[in-house]
Design a protein around this motif. Structure first.
Motif, short mmCIF file in Angstrom:
data_model
loop_
_atom_site.label_atom_id
_atom_site.label_comp_id
_atom_site.label_asym_id
_atom_site.label_seq_id
_atom_site.Cartn_x
_atom_site.Cartn_y
_atom_site.Cartn_z
N ASP A 622 0.84 -1.20 0.00
CA ASP A 622 0.00 0.00 0.00
C ASP A 622 0.88 1.25 0.00
N ALA A 623 0.98 1.92 -1.16
CA ALA A 623 1.83 3.10 -1.29
C ALA A 623 1.27 4.28 -0.50
N THR A 624 -0.07 4.37 -0.36
CA THR A 624 -0.67 5.50 0.36
C THR A 624 -0.36 5.44 1.85
N ASP A 625 -0.58 4.27 2.45
CA ASP A 625 -0.32 4.12 3.88
C ASP A 625 1.12 3.70 4.17
N GLN A 626 1.94 3.56 3.09
CA GLN A 626 3.35 3.24 3.26
C GLN A 626 3.53 1.96 4.08
N GLU A 627 2.77 0.94 3.73
CA GLU A 627 2.89 -0.30 4.49
C GLU A 627 2.71 -1.53 3.61
N VAL A 628 3.30 -2.61 4.09
CA VAL A 628 3.17 -3.93 3.47
C VAL A 628 2.41 -4.80 4.45
N VAL A 629 1.37 -5.48 3.96
CA VAL A 629 0.57 -6.35 4.82
C VAL A 629 0.93 -7.80 4.52
N VAL A 630 1.34 -8.53 5.56
CA VAL A 630 1.75 -9.93 5.41
C VAL A 630 0.75 -10.81 6.14
N ARG A 631 0.32 -11.89 5.47
CA ARG A 631 -0.58 -12.86 6.12
C ARG A 631 0.25 -14.01 6.69
N TYR A 632 0.12 -14.22 8.00
CA TYR A 632 0.71 -15.37 8.68
C TYR A 632 -0.43 -16.30 9.08
N ASP A 633 -0.60 -17.41 8.36
CA ASP A 633 -1.69 -18.34 8.62
C ASP A 633 -3.04 -17.61 8.66
N ASP A 634 -3.60 -17.43 9.85
CA ASP A 634 -4.95 -16.88 9.94
C ASP A 634 -4.98 -15.41 10.35
N ARG A 635 -3.84 -14.70 10.31
CA ARG A 635 -3.88 -13.30 10.71
C ARG A 635 -2.97 -12.45 9.83
N LYS A 636 -3.26 -11.14 9.83
CA LYS A 636 -2.50 -10.21 9.00
C LYS A 636 -1.68 -9.28 9.88
N VAL A 637 -0.48 -8.94 9.41
CA VAL A 637 0.42 -8.04 10.14
C VAL A 637 0.90 -6.96 9.17
N ALA A 638 0.81 -5.69 9.61
CA ALA A 638 1.23 -4.56 8.77
C ALA A 638 2.63 -4.10 9.15
N TYR A 639 3.47 -3.86 8.13
CA TYR A 639 4.83 -3.34 8.31
C TYR A 639 4.93 -1.99 7.62
N ASP A 640 5.42 -0.99 8.33
CA ASP A 640 5.79 0.27 7.69
C ASP A 640 6.90 -0.04 6.67
N PHE A 641 6.93 0.71 5.56
CA PHE A 641 7.98 0.50 4.57
C PHE A 641 9.37 0.54 5.21
N GLN A 642 9.52 1.38 6.25
CA GLN A 642 10.83 1.52 6.90
C GLN A 642 11.14 0.37 7.86
N GLU A 643 10.17 -0.52 8.07
CA GLU A 643 10.40 -1.68 8.95
C GLU A 643 10.68 -2.95 8.17
N LEU A 644 10.82 -2.82 6.85
CA LEU A 644 10.95 -4.02 6.02
C LEU A 644 12.29 -4.72 6.18
N ASP A 645 13.22 -4.12 6.94
CA ASP A 645 14.45 -4.85 7.22
C ASP A 645 14.22 -5.99 8.22
N GLU A 646 12.99 -6.09 8.75
CA GLU A 646 12.63 -7.25 9.59
C GLU A 646 12.28 -8.47 8.74
N LEU A 647 12.07 -8.24 7.43
CA LEU A 647 11.64 -9.32 6.54
C LEU A 647 12.72 -9.66 5.53
N THR A 648 12.70 -10.89 5.07
CA THR A 648 13.53 -11.31 3.96
C THR A 648 12.72 -12.26 3.09
N PRO A 649 12.93 -12.26 1.77
CA PRO A 649 12.24 -13.25 0.94
C PRO A 649 12.54 -14.66 1.44
#
Length: 729
Positions: A622-649
């Motif tokens: 989501d470019a407007t809210d500057q966030e990436v939403v990740v689904r983990y099994d049955d729930r969703k978690v939002a990451y600010d674009f600047q927090e994406l160093d917590e994730l890796t492919p």
């Protein structure tokens, strides 16, 4: 290349062709004052966004490849002062809650004064249709945050370091960030994920901190110990630590002796007797964790068993009828042991019936009306435990219930878990820091059953808890060895046991490709480049076609290391291009994060309730809210674009990161390129992650090297000794 005269240039950033977080180098397309079209500007700036107004001083150059460019010696971004510029600036996604639509509405309503309204009179924003209290608050907070982040970026940039972690620094320290860093730049290495000692040291040097200062020496000692803890050590010999730090920092030993004394007096470090009785230095938290784990286990082992008197042979007969299968001799011995001891360890390789034994215990203990809790270190392991036991299992973190408000687990020594029995699966994954929280919350009157495969890789974090418990000889250990009939025909199970015994696995398919039956295959790849191509074909064509497995859902690449052609980084880029080449994405921290990507969390984030090793899928960028939403099994978690160093492919992950997980299919590259990581327990762990299919890609020589190398470096821990002392007390 022809150089022309010095000039100044101002204008609106229309397009960012390139910008590096590391160096600040950028290539911009600018609608410059006094020019009809856009012009190319190259220079360095810590952060730049579309819609910003830039001021530049430098020279025009004619580049043979790219043509006419403005090469800026000095480049700075300033807030735009035109309606068009402000609208573009606000609509660029820089401020959460404002996209192109709201940017136009805001400029139409407030004109040139809109930025002052956001800064000082944000209540007026609610005059704009569609902006209520929630969005207004979001805009206000985002504006404040980005201003502070920009100041931090400018500070970092001026001190010659990457600006990529500025948001993390802001989250950790808030508006006092720059003052805090000026006072002690080494706090960055201690507190901020992704910032190491060298970066902090670079800032310290720029700020005038002397190379041989005690402050630098203290920070260096802590840094070396943190690095060693990342390798699994809980401590390090004192003399070796001082020598190692002196070599790295070029600081006299006398200064380091003084620094060590100060850190011990401040309670940051501890000095005690190691396994060999020489002086070892510990990070205080790890020293206390070892002591407390030993003491807690000794306390739990005492007292009456929570289960009422039971006729064990009758109970065994009853549960065998319920399950419709007989328990093997080793399983029966462990089954009886669970009713005689208050703590026991059950270990063994794949196919030896650990799960069946746990299911048997759950049936009988539940029938006796005991309260049971089941847990495992990872979400996948807990889910598998639930499916196989027929009872809910939770991750350890969720079982202990972390409370973001207090920064603590709800369940601890003062508020223990309300259970009579706690069964912990995949115990080999538990590091000393997680162990202390778990055992702290265990009721002293309860039964604790630790289940795990001690021959797997040890925990990612410091310590070697399961192995140390077993080797301390203070608690009953039941090692299951008999392979069950239903698993005896499995190539995965047979080869895992062969590898564990130091024998070469049978490698079917090395001549006939993927033909033939079975669940274990070997695909020859003499070069790493050939290996990458074969893995791509396996995921995109051969495995889905032959085994009806889905490339994105069912197949996991596990690799011994991060680097190299067959390392996780390169394989992730290659598999993203092959399996998920298009879609909305955002580029941060060297990765493109794209809708549909499989990603892994790389650190514990208690606020988000996601933990190191959790795997999910990107559902929305989501470019407007500057966030990436990740689904983990049955729930969703939002990451600010600047927090994406917590994730890796996570198309490919290291074998270490896969612990506690099980996948329908594992593709495991094993090549001499991985030479430094080729170890028996790593190959064994990788193969045992596969549930229905394992495909090894590489060379027989590399497999043989891994099988022969059983000398995994021993971790420095003192839990064995401390357990013996606690049980003798």
């Amino acid at each position: 290349m022809e150089r022309l005269q010095d000039e100044s240039l101002e204008g609106l950033v229309e397009l960012i062709t390139f910008h590096s977080d590391e160096t600040g180098f950028c290539v911009l397309k600018v609608k410059a004052r006094g020019f009809r079209g856009t012009v190319a500007v190259i220079g360095k700036v810590p952060r730049i966004d579309v819609g910003e107004w830039i001021k530049a001083k430098g020279k025009w150059i004619i580049d043979r490849k790219h043509g006419r460019q403005f090469q800026a010696e000095h480049l700075e971004a300033v807030v735009p002062n035109s309606l068009e510029g402000i609208e573009k600036f606000l609509g660029s996604g820089l401020i959460k809650g404002i996209g192109p639509v709201y940017a136009k509405k805001l400029v139409d309503t407030f004109g040139l004064g809109v930025l002052d309204v956001i800064e000082s009179r944000s209540a007026e924003l609610e005059r704009v249709e569609g902006i209520g209290t929630k969005r207004r608050q979001q805009i206000k907070e985002s504006w404040k945050a980005q201003k502070t982040v920009r100041e931090i970026m400018t500070f970092l940039f001026a001190n010659g370091v990457s600006t990529g972690r500025a948001f993390r620094i802001y989250k950790a320290y808030g508006e006092e960030a720059i003052n805090k860093v000026r006072l002690d730049p080494y706090c960055l290495a201690r507190d901020i994920h992704g910032i190491g000692f060298q970066t902090a040291d670079q800032i310290a040097a720029r700020l005038g901190i002397e190379k041989e200062s005690v402050l630098r020496a203290r920070a260096g000692l802590t840094y070396i110990l943190l690095e060693l803890s990342n390798q699994g050590h809980c401590a390090y010999p004192r003399d070796a630590l001082l020598s190692k730090t002196a070599d790295m920092l070029e600081i006299p030993l006398g200064t380091l002796e003084e620094a060590l004394q100060i850190e011990v007096e401040n309670g940051q470090l501890m000095v005690g007797a190691g396994e060999d009785n020489e002086a070892w230095v510990y990070l205080a938290a790890l020293d206390l964790a070892e002591r407390e784990v030993a003491g807690r286990l000794a306390d739990i082992a005492k007292g009456r068993h929570p289960c009422p008197q039971i006729d064990l042979p009758v109970a065994a007969e009853w549960v065998q009828q319920k399950l419709g299968m007989d328990l093997a001799a080793g399983q029966k011995e462990a089954f009886f042991g669970a009713f005689k001891h208050k703590i026991l360890v059950i270990t063994g390789g794949p196919g030896v019936g650990k799960t069946t034994l746990v299911h048997s215990l759950v049936k009988v203990l539940a029938a006796k009306k005991l309260r049971l809790m089941l847990c495992a270190p990872t979400g996948r392991a807990a889910k598998r435990m639930s499916e196989l036991s027929g009872m809910e299992a939770k991750t350890i973190h969720r079982l202990l219930a972390f409370e973001p408000g207090t920064g603590r687990f709800r369940h601890d020594a003062r508020n223990p878990l309300e259970t009579d029995v706690l069964i912990v699966d995949e115990s080999s994954m538990i590091d000393i820091q997680l162990a202390v929280h778990l055992f702290r919350a265990m009721p002293k009157g309860g039964l604790l059953v630790l289940v795990g495969d001690v021959d797997q890789l040890p925990s990612v974090g410091p310590g070697c808890v399961l192995r140390d418990i077993i080797e301390s000889r203070t608690l009953p250990v039941f090692r299951l060895t008999e392979i069950f009939r239903q698993d005896a025909g499995s190539g995965i199970v047979r080869n895992a046991h062969r590898i564990n015994a130091g024998q070469m696995p049978h490698l079917p398919g090395k001549d006939e490709g993927m033909e033939g039956g079975g669940d274990f295959y070997f695909v020859k790849a003499e070069t790493p480049e050939r290996g990458v191509e074969l893995i791509r074909k396996l995921l995109c064509e051969a495995i889905p076609r032959r085994f009806r497995l889905h490339a994105m859902e069912d197949i996991q690449i596990l690799t011994p290391m991060q680097k190299g052609d067959l390392g996780a980084r390169h394989l992730n880029a290659a598999m993203q291009a092959a399996l998920n080449p298009q879609g909305r994405d955002v580029e941060r921290f060297g990765w493109k994060f794209r809708e549909g990507d499989r990603v892994m969390q790389t650190e514990n984030d208690y606020d988000k309730d996601v933990f190191n090793g959790d795997v999910g899928r990107i559902e929305r960028v989501d470019a407007t809210d500057q966030e990436v939403v990740v689904r983990y099994d049955d729930r969703k978690v939002a990451y600010d674009f600047q927090e994406l160093d917590e994730l890796t492919p996570a198309y490919a992950v290291t074998v270490h990161k896969s612990q506690g997980s099980e996948y329908p299919c594992v593709v495991l590259p094993v090549h001499t390129q991985h030479y430094v990581m080729l170890q028996r327990n790593l190959l064994y762990t990788g193969i045992t992650r596969g549930k229905t299919l394992v495909v090894v890609v590489g060379t027989e020589k590399a497999v043989a090297l891994a099988v022969r190398n059983a000398e995994a470096r021993r971790r420095n821990t003192t839990l064995r000794r401390r357990l013996r002392e606690a049980f003798d007390a």
